[in-house]
Scaffold this motif. Structure first.
Motif, PDB file in Angstrom:
ATOM      1  N   UNK A 140       0.855  -1.178   0.000  1.00 54.17           N
ATOM      2  CA  UNK A 140       0.000   0.000   0.000  1.00 54.17           C
ATOM      3  C   UNK A 140       0.893   1.230   0.000  1.00 54.17           C
ATOM      4  N   UNK A 141       0.746   2.068  -1.017  1.00 52.75           N
ATOM      5  CA  UNK A 141       1.495   3.323  -1.097  1.00 52.75           C
ATOM      6  C   UNK A 141       0.714   4.378  -0.328  1.00 52.75           C
ATOM      7  N   UNK A 142       1.259   4.814   0.800  1.00 55.91           N
ATOM      8  CA  UNK A 142       0.589   5.821   1.626  1.00 55.91           C
ATOM      9  C   UNK A 142       1.155   7.176   1.244  1.00 55.91           C
ATOM     10  N   UNK A 143       0.321   8.013   0.647  1.00 54.26           N
ATOM     11  CA  UNK A 143       0.794   9.229   0.007  1.00 54.26           C
ATOM     12  C   UNK A 143       0.117  10.461   0.600  1.00 54.26           C
ATOM     13  N   UNK A 144       0.886  11.525   0.720  1.00 56.72           N
ATOM     14  CA  UNK A 144       0.323  12.772   1.207  1.00 56.72           C
ATOM     15  C   UNK A 144       0.481  13.010   2.693  1.00 56.72           C
ATOM     16  N   UNK A 145       1.149  12.091   3.410  1.00 55.76           N
ATOM     17  CA  UNK A 145       1.451  12.327   4.827  1.00 55.76           C
ATOM     18  C   UNK A 145       2.543  13.390   4.921  1.00 55.76           C
ATOM     19  N   UNK A 146       2.375  14.427   5.734  1.00 52.09           N
ATOM     20  CA  UNK A 146       3.457  15.410   5.901  1.00 52.09           C
ATOM     21  C   UNK A 146       4.718  14.727   6.421  1.00 52.09           C
ATOM     22  N   UNK A 147       5.745  14.660   5.596  1.00 49.20           N
ATOM     23  CA  UNK A 147       6.964  13.936   5.932  1.00 49.20           C
ATOM     24  C   UNK A 147       7.209  12.737   5.043  1.00 49.20           C
ATOM     25  N   UNK A 148       6.175  12.299   4.306  1.00 52.75           N
ATOM     26  CA  UNK A 148       6.322  11.179   3.383  1.00 52.75           C
ATOM     27  C   UNK A 148       6.255  11.648   1.947  1.00 52.75           C
ATOM     28  N   UNK A 149       6.054  10.702   1.021  1.00 53.73           N
ATOM     29  CA  UNK A 149       6.004  11.079  -0.389  1.00 53.73           C
ATOM     30  C   UNK A 149       4.713  11.832  -0.689  1.00 53.73           C
ATOM     31  N   UNK A 150       4.761  12.763  -1.627  1.00 52.99           N
ATOM     32  CA  UNK A 150       3.573  13.569  -1.931  1.00 52.99           C
ATOM     33  C   UNK A 150       2.503  12.742  -2.625  1.00 52.99           C
ATOM     34  N   UNK A 151       1.263  13.213  -2.548  1.00 55.58           N
ATOM     35  CA  UNK A 151       0.156  12.531  -3.201  1.00 55.58           C
ATOM     36  C   UNK A 151      -0.013  12.992  -4.627  1.00 55.58           C
ATOM     37  N   UNK A 152       0.954  12.662  -5.463  1.00 52.43           N
ATOM     38  CA  UNK A 152       0.948  13.075  -6.866  1.00 52.43           C
ATOM     39  C   UNK A 152       1.092  11.865  -7.777  1.00 52.43           C
ATOM     40  N   UNK A 153       0.654  12.036  -9.020  1.00 48.85           N
ATOM     41  CA  UNK A 153       0.793  10.959  -9.994  1.00 48.85           C
ATOM     42  C   UNK A 153       2.259  10.631 -10.250  1.00 48.85           C
ATOM     43  N   UNK A 154       3.113  11.665 -10.278  1.00 46.47           N
ATOM     44  CA  UNK A 154       4.538  11.435 -10.539  1.00 46.47           C
ATOM     45  C   UNK A 154       5.164  10.585  -9.442  1.00 46.47           C
ATOM     46  N   UNK A 155       4.837  10.882  -8.184  1.00 46.36           N
ATOM     47  CA  UNK A 155       5.382  10.095  -7.075  1.00 46.36           C
ATOM     48  C   UNK A 155       4.857   8.667  -7.123  1.00 46.36           C
ATOM     49  N   UNK A 156       3.581   8.510  -7.459  1.00 50.91           N
ATOM     50  CA  UNK A 156       3.000   7.169  -7.545  1.00 50.91           C
ATOM     51  C   UNK A 156       3.704   6.334  -8.606  1.00 50.91           C
ATOM     52  N   UNK A 157       3.918   6.903  -9.773  1.00 46.98           N
ATOM     53  CA  UNK A 157       4.572   6.169 -10.855  1.00 46.98           C
ATOM     54  C   UNK A 157       5.988   5.768 -10.456  1.00 46.98           C
ATOM     55  N   UNK A 158       6.715   6.665  -9.814  1.00 47.80           N
ATOM     56  CA  UNK A 158       8.084   6.344  -9.390  1.00 47.80           C
ATOM     57  C   UNK A 158       8.089   5.197  -8.399  1.00 47.80           C
ATOM     58  N   UNK A 159       7.152   5.208  -7.447  1.00 46.40           N
ATOM     59  CA  UNK A 159       7.104   4.141  -6.449  1.00 46.40           C
ATOM     60  C   UNK A 159       6.725   2.809  -7.089  1.00 46.40           C
ATOM     61  N   UNK A 160       5.734   2.828  -7.976  1.00 50.64           N
ATOM     62  CA  UNK A 160       5.279   1.587  -8.608  1.00 50.64           C
ATOM     63  C   UNK A 160       6.388   0.966  -9.450  1.00 50.64           C
ATOM     64  N   UNK A 161       7.139   1.791 -10.151  1.00 53.23           N
ATOM     65  CA  UNK A 161       8.212   1.262 -10.986  1.00 53.23           C
ATOM     66  C   UNK A 161       9.314   0.595 -10.167  1.00 53.23           C
ATOM     67  N   UNK A 162       9.423   0.964  -8.896  1.00 50.77           N
ATOM     68  CA  UNK A 162      10.467   0.399  -8.041  1.00 50.77           C
ATOM     69  C   UNK A 162      10.020  -0.841  -7.287  1.00 50.77           C
ATOM     70  N   UNK A 163       8.744  -1.206  -7.355  1.00 53.49           N
ATOM     71  CA  UNK A 163       8.235  -2.348  -6.600  1.00 53.49           C
ATOM     72  C   UNK A 163       8.807  -3.668  -7.126  1.00 53.49           C
ATOM     73  N   UNK A 164       8.800  -4.703  -6.292  1.00 51.69           N
ATOM     74  CA  UNK A 164       9.253  -6.013  -6.763  1.00 51.69           C
ATOM     75  C   UNK A 164       8.383  -6.532  -7.906  1.00 51.69           C
TER      76      UNK A 164
END
Length: 291
Positions: free
Chosen positions: A178-202
């Motif tokens: 589960x990608x938890x996005x938009x928490x102050x201190x974590x990754x932003x809740x943006x499409x760009x951040x989501x794509x980067x995280x998904x591409x790095x998954x196993x």
């Protein structure tokens, strides 16, 4: 879709996170905090399209607790009244100790959350040092509890790879995040951040995405367009729209299910979710004499 490639699934797994550990009942009367309120919420959310319930429990004082009796009673009640996959939070609140968080597995949920790294959490710090993360993962394997890897930042994805490389596959054999996005201190809740995280998954992993607060809808839309699944609930947002408070958790699940229909990937039933996640039906297993 895994590692940024692959075919989009035909259905959407919707997880509801109804309570969390941050909001006080006094500040949000609609928040389900008693066992009866939580079970009624779960029943309504299953009818609306949820397949998994992510559970934080509260004590008699309505404050977050990891009391083992409360946890076990909650798991039993949810199993009795719903077919949902019961996923207990091992995060608790930012003030809970490691031993209490490890003991969550003793309640024998179907699944548990497993955050792979430390993250700033607003003004607090959500501590997940490597020895604790490793121990929690090993215990989940021994207990037959399927972990959902909670990833608040790209560094947490690297930690996930390290965990799998060092300790092997999770119980059930399938990696779901589960990608938890938009928490102050974590990754932003943006499409760009989501794509980067998904591409790095196993490779072979499936994933959901959670957008906190105002990022709820942008993250949901980005996740559906990228072949992911959804987590929604009053743990993550108390606003349905501008100056419009959430009525209840079922309202958020209903909206997620409508978005999934528009994406031509309708909401997944609990039985289908169990198959995807590698979760056995514990009721059947117990009746059959298994663990």
């Amino acid at each position: 879709m895994a590692g940024g490639t692959g075919r989009a699934p035909r259905a959407t797994l919707i997880t509801v996170a109804p309570t969390g550990a941050e909001t006080a009942k006094a500040d949000c009367p609609a928040l389900p905090v008693t066992l009866d309120e939580l079970v009624a919420t779960a029943v309504a959310c299953e009818a609306a399209g949820a397949a998994v319930v992510h559970v934080h429990v509260r004590g008699a004082d309505t404050r977050p607790t990891l009391d083992p009796v409360v946890l076990r009673d909650t798991v039993d009640a949810l199993r009795e009244r719903t077919s949902l996959v019961v996923q207990l939070s091992t995060g608790g609140s930012v003030r809970d100790g490691y031993d209490a968080r490890l003991a969550v597995l003793d309640a024998q949920p179907d699944a548990c959350s497993l955050t792979t790294g430390t993250v700033d959490f607003g003004d607090d710090v959500f501590l997940n040092p490597w020895p604790f993360v490793s121990e929690l993962y090993r215990r989940s394997q021994d207990a037959g509890v399927v972990p959902e890897f909670e990833l608040f930042d790209l560094g947490h994805v690297e930690r996930l790879h390290r965990l799998l490389d060092g300790h092997g596959a999770p119980h059930g054999g399938h990696v779901h995040c589960d990608l938890v996005m938009g928490v102050p201190g974590g990754m932003p809740g943006t499409a760009a951040a989501l794509v980067a995280a998904v591409q790095a998954l196993p490779q072979g992993a499936t994933w959901s995405a959670t957008g906190i607060g105002r990022t709820t809808l942008p993250v949901a839309l980005a996740a559906l367009s990228a072949g992911g699944h959804l987590r929604v609930g009053m743990e993550d947002t108390l606003s349905f729209g501008p100056r419009r408070p959430v009525r209840d958790n079922a309202e958020l699940v209903e909206r997620a299910a409508r978005l999934a229909e528009l994406a031509q990937r309708p909401a997944m039933a609990p039985a289908e979710a169990r198959g995807m996640l590698g979760i056995e039906d514990r009721t059947t297993a117990i009746q059959g004499g298994a663990r």
